[in-house]
Design a protein around this motif. Structure first.
Motif, mmCIF file in Angstrom:
data_model
loop_
_atom_site.group_PDB
_atom_site.id
_atom_site.type_symbol
_atom_site.label_atom_id
_atom_site.label_comp_id
_atom_site.label_asym_id
_atom_site.label_seq_id
_atom_site.Cartn_x
_atom_site.Cartn_y
_atom_site.Cartn_z
ATOM 1 N N PRO A 149 99.607 18.463 71.678
ATOM 2 C CA PRO A 149 100.767 18.903 70.893
ATOM 3 C C PRO A 149 101.279 20.252 71.416
ATOM 4 O O PRO A 149 100.485 21.075 71.877
ATOM 5 C CB PRO A 149 100.220 19.013 69.474
ATOM 6 N N PRO A 150 102.565 20.460 71.323
ATOM 7 C CA PRO A 150 103.126 21.668 71.940
ATOM 8 C C PRO A 150 102.664 22.936 71.222
ATOM 9 O O PRO A 150 102.381 22.915 70.026
ATOM 10 C CB PRO A 150 104.635 21.486 71.784
ATOM 11 N N ARG A 151 102.600 23.999 71.938
ATOM 12 C CA ARG A 151 102.112 25.262 71.366
ATOM 13 C C ARG A 151 103.074 26.383 71.671
ATOM 14 O O ARG A 151 103.735 26.384 72.707
ATOM 15 C CB ARG A 151 100.778 25.646 72.004
ATOM 16 N N ILE A 152 103.125 27.336 70.772
ATOM 17 C CA ILE A 152 103.844 28.585 71.068
ATOM 18 C C ILE A 152 103.019 29.746 70.564
ATOM 19 O O ILE A 152 102.166 29.586 69.707
ATOM 20 C CB ILE A 152 105.222 28.675 70.384
ATOM 21 N N THR A 153 103.378 30.924 71.068
ATOM 22 C CA THR A 153 102.652 32.108 70.596
ATOM 23 C C THR A 153 103.396 32.720 69.429
ATOM 24 O O THR A 153 104.608 32.567 69.279
ATOM 25 C CB THR A 153 102.538 33.158 71.705
ATOM 26 N N PHE A 154 102.664 33.387 68.628
ATOM 27 C CA PHE A 154 103.220 34.036 67.438
ATOM 28 C C PHE A 154 102.580 35.400 67.340
ATOM 29 O O PHE A 154 101.371 35.540 67.492
ATOM 30 C CB PHE A 154 102.887 33.186 66.213
ATOM 31 N N SER A 155 103.389 36.367 67.065
ATOM 32 C CA SER A 155 102.780 37.690 66.923
ATOM 33 C C SER A 155 103.393 38.390 65.727
ATOM 34 O O SER A 155 104.576 38.229 65.428
ATOM 35 C CB SER A 155 102.999 38.510 68.192
ATOM 36 N N VAL A 156 102.593 39.115 65.044
ATOM 37 C CA VAL A 156 103.072 39.843 63.873
ATOM 38 C C VAL A 156 102.161 41.039 63.657
ATOM 39 O O VAL A 156 101.011 41.041 64.075
ATOM 40 C CB VAL A 156 103.054 38.922 62.637
ATOM 41 N N ALA A 157 102.707 42.088 63.079
ATOM 42 C CA ALA A 157 101.853 43.202 62.674
ATOM 43 C C ALA A 157 101.900 43.264 61.168
ATOM 44 O O ALA A 157 102.974 43.434 60.585
ATOM 45 C CB ALA A 157 102.380 44.494 63.275
ATOM 46 N N ALA A 158 100.773 43.053 60.544
ATOM 47 C CA ALA A 158 100.738 43.053 59.083
ATOM 48 C C ALA A 158 100.296 44.417 58.610
ATOM 49 O O ALA A 158 99.185 44.857 58.893
ATOM 50 C CB ALA A 158 99.758 41.993 58.607
ATOM 51 N N ASN A 159 101.170 45.077 57.939
ATOM 52 C CA ASN A 159 100.788 46.382 57.389
ATOM 53 C C ASN A 159 101.438 46.560 56.028
ATOM 54 O O ASN A 159 102.307 45.783 55.644
ATOM 55 C CB ASN A 159 101.174 47.514 58.337
ATOM 56 N N GLY A 162 105.258 46.741 55.709
ATOM 57 C CA GLY A 162 105.902 45.459 55.985
ATOM 58 C C GLY A 162 105.838 44.550 54.764
ATOM 59 O O GLY A 162 106.823 43.910 54.390
ATOM 60 N N ALA A 166 108.980 43.123 52.466
ATOM 61 C CA ALA A 166 109.194 41.693 52.232
ATOM 62 C C ALA A 166 109.343 41.406 50.747
ATOM 63 O O ALA A 166 110.206 40.627 50.331
ATOM 64 C CB ALA A 166 108.025 40.904 52.810
#
Lengths: 571, 79
Positions: A149-159, A162, A166
């Motif tokens: 299955p196709p994959r992508i990268t995900f990046s986030v900074a949880a602080n 933030g 939200a």
């Protein structure tokens, strides 16, 4: 003496057995007669190889062989006992062999009967084990891997900030929703009036639904009756083509007729790019004195009995073109010089745009219209050529058609607006044009005088070049789809000529013995073209030895080649 | 994430975080094990108040949500 009857009695007594036997008994020291004499006569004895199962010897044998003790059914043994006893008593007539065979058969059957419940106690003399192995197919390993299955990268900074942001956003959204709900309460009154509308619609919906279904059924019926034709359309291959080198075959497929159109002649044809079974037909009249209005129809190949759409027009339709990208826009040129654009998506029978005398309509019949790429403001443009000697470009701006003269044709050269020259040079009548497939600015115009002018959209005062093509009006001029330099022209002077636009004289000329009405290049081959004359259709293939490809005997006038199917369409 | 999956996962995360309010590791463990059972292996879960993240995940199998005003949960699938 012979008549004397002598009776004989058959008894079971053995005639050879002595009737009285006297034996000396040592015990009593005297001779004693034995009273009973044995009448048994043994004729045949054969020692059998059977052992009773439960006899000592059999038991010993079994233990030696390792067979389990049997509690065999008594019937089998009883039977075997009887057989055993009977055989010696039966009188022998055939001799010993019959008996032997009989006895051997029975041990076999007796031996096989216990098989069902016990292991085989076959004797080792008559039975031997044999085994064989068939050929087993060799085994192969097979493996395959599916695409992961196709994959992508995900990046986030949880602080913390933030998260806080939200939540704030979420609050704001909710507040907005609450406001919207308040405003929708006001609109509820409108909804009640809408409900009445919808009630009406549901009634007409029923008829509309039937309409849709009946349309599908109509198409199905037509396709079923014309099934052969549909198959030929897709897959026609005439095997006789192999035998005739120079000739091929042209197979007439469908005839599209609509009763009301009988008085009209077909003046224009165009295939639709998006729906490849759809084509548009323009109807009008070539007769100058008899102008009775016109129509344009949309037919689908799926239903050859009735057109899909019908539009009535006040003047005869001379030409039409369907926009290559927006296939619901149809540009139509009329006999009176007007041009109009119809939007097929709208239900109205009127054109969306129409040119009038004010907006610069032509003064003579418009012979050809052609859509071009949108201009820089994304407005749709189309060009038209007419006998009044003008090539005009029309731009669709909001609700209007704006016309721009691209070029004015004249016998000597382009008309320049000089004070002296304008009056003298006579206007040449344009009859056909075609735009270059690759070079957007370049186009050719054919005229009634038989000349072909090569023009550019950017130069409105001069032709790039003029070719003295024919002696009669040029009916059609077409660029080759593949070769950027070649174009073809046909005329009522019976000839079809192929040109290289850099050379002034034609490369090839074909004399077709009748006025040629139209010519078209094949969209799938750069050396094939079709030509149509007043009495015949021709298909040509240019090869080192230029030859005729096919002949046909029908009255046809116009021909247009579809971009997708190798099919010609003519009236 | 497909709508149904998303709703289920969010509920699961909320339950887990409420249950293990003090222990992020157990909450993450619970979420990961349930996701593995429900949607196939193999899932990864990160719960925390401050972290940076760069992961490769299978398309449409990632959820990033906030809980309780201070907790961030990221759940993704990558076998």
């Amino acid at each position: 003496e012979l008549k004397e009857e002598i009776t004989r009695i058959l008894t079971a007594n053995n005639p050879h057995a002595p009737q009285n036997i006297v034996r000396y008994s040592f015990k009593e020291r005297s001779y004693k007669p034995t009273s009973v004499v044995d009448h048994l006569a043994v004729h045949f004895v054969l020692e059998g190889s059977l052992l009773h199962k439960d006899s000592d010897e059999a038991r010993r044998l079994r233990i030696r062989d390792g067979l389990p003790k049997e509690d065999a059914p008594m019937e089998n043994e009883a039977e075997s006992d009887e057989n055993h006893v009977e055989t010696p008593a039966t009188p022998v007539e055939d001799g010993g062999e019959g008996e032997e065979a009989g006895e051997e058969d029975r041990p076999d059957s007796v031996a096989s009967k216990p098989d069902k419940k016990e292991a085989k106690c076959t004797n080792q003399f008559n039975f031997s084990e044999r085994a064989s192995q068939t050929h087993n197919n060799p085994s192969r390993d097979r493996s395959c891997q599916t695409e992961p299955p196709p994959r992508i990268t995900f990046s986030v900074a949880a602080n913390q900030w933030g998260i806080y942001d939200a939540y704030l956003e979420e609050l704001q959204k909710q507040e907005k929703n609450k406001e919207k709900k308040k405003t929708t309460l006001l609109k509820k009154d409108n909804n009640t009036s809408k409900k009445k509308m919808t009630l009406m619609e549901t009634q007409s919906d029923d008829i509309a639904k039937v309409g849709k279904v009946s349309k599908i059924i109509e198409r199905m019926i037509n396709q079923n009756t014309m099934d052969d034709i549909a198959q030929d359309f897709k897959y026609y291959e005439d095997p006789s083509d192999e035998y005739r080198d120079q000739e091929g075959t042209l197979l007439p497929l469908w005839t599209f007729q609509y009763g009301i159109t009988r008085n009209f002649s077909v003046t224009a044809l165009c295939w639709n790019n998006k729906y490849q079974d759809l084509f548009a037909v323009g109807l009008g009249s070539y007769n100058f004195s008899k102008q009775e209005g016109g129509m344009f129809l949309l037919y689908s190949l799926k239903n050859s009995a009735f057109p899909e759409c019908i539009y009535y027009t006040t003047f005869g339709v001379q030409c039409l073109d369907i926009h290559p990208q927006h296939s619901y826009l149809v540009a139509v040129g009329f006999y009176d010089g007007c041009v109009a654009v119809y939007n097929l998506k709208e239900k109205e029978p009127h054109p969306v745009y129409k040119s009038t005398a004010k907006t610069g309509k032509h003064t003579d019949p418009v012979w050809q219209v052609r859509w071009q790429n949108d201009d820089m403001d994304n407005h749709h443009i189309f060009y038209s050529v007419s006998s009044d000697g003008r090539v005009v470009s029309w731009t669709l701006v909001k609700n209007e058609l704006i016309s721009t003269d691209v070029i004015r044709l004249s016998v000597n050269g382009a008309v320049t607006d000089g004070p002296n020259s304008a009056q003298l040079s006579s206007i040449s009548h344009g009859t056909s044009f075609d735009f270059h497939k690759q070079i957007d600015n370049l186009f050719l115009v054919g005229t009634e005088e038989g000349k072909i002018h090569k023009c550019s959209k950017t130069y409105s005062s001069q032709f790039l070049e003029t070719y003295d093509a024919h002696s009669m009006p040029v009916d059609a001029v077409k660029w080759n789809h593949f070769h950027p330099k070649i174009f073809i022209s046909c005329s009522s002077d019976w000839s079809v000529k192929i040109w290289d636009h850099t050379i002034n004289t034609p490369m090839f000329t074909f004399d077709l013995i009748a006025a040629v009405g139209d010519v078209a290049w094949s969209p799938y081959s750069s050396t094939v073209f079709a030509a149509v004359t007043t009495d015949r259709k021709y298909g040509f293939k240019l090869s080192p030895s230029v030859g005729l490809l096919s002949l046909c005997n029908t009255i046809k006038v116009k021909s247009v080649m579809s971009d997708t199917f190798p099919v010609q369409c003519s009236n | 994430m497909p709508e149904e999956m998303r709703v289920e996962t969010m509920e699961l995360c909320v339950t887990a975080c409420e249950k293990f309010a003090t222990n992020n590791e157990s909450a993450a463990k619970m979420i990961k094990e349930s996701m593995d059972k429900k949607f196939g292996s193999s899932w990864h879960v990160v719960i925390g108040e401050g972290f940076g993240l760069e992961v490769t995940h299978e398309v449409k199998n990632l959820l990033y949500m906030f809980f309780g005003g201070s907790l961030a949960v990221c759940v993704w699938k990558c076998s």
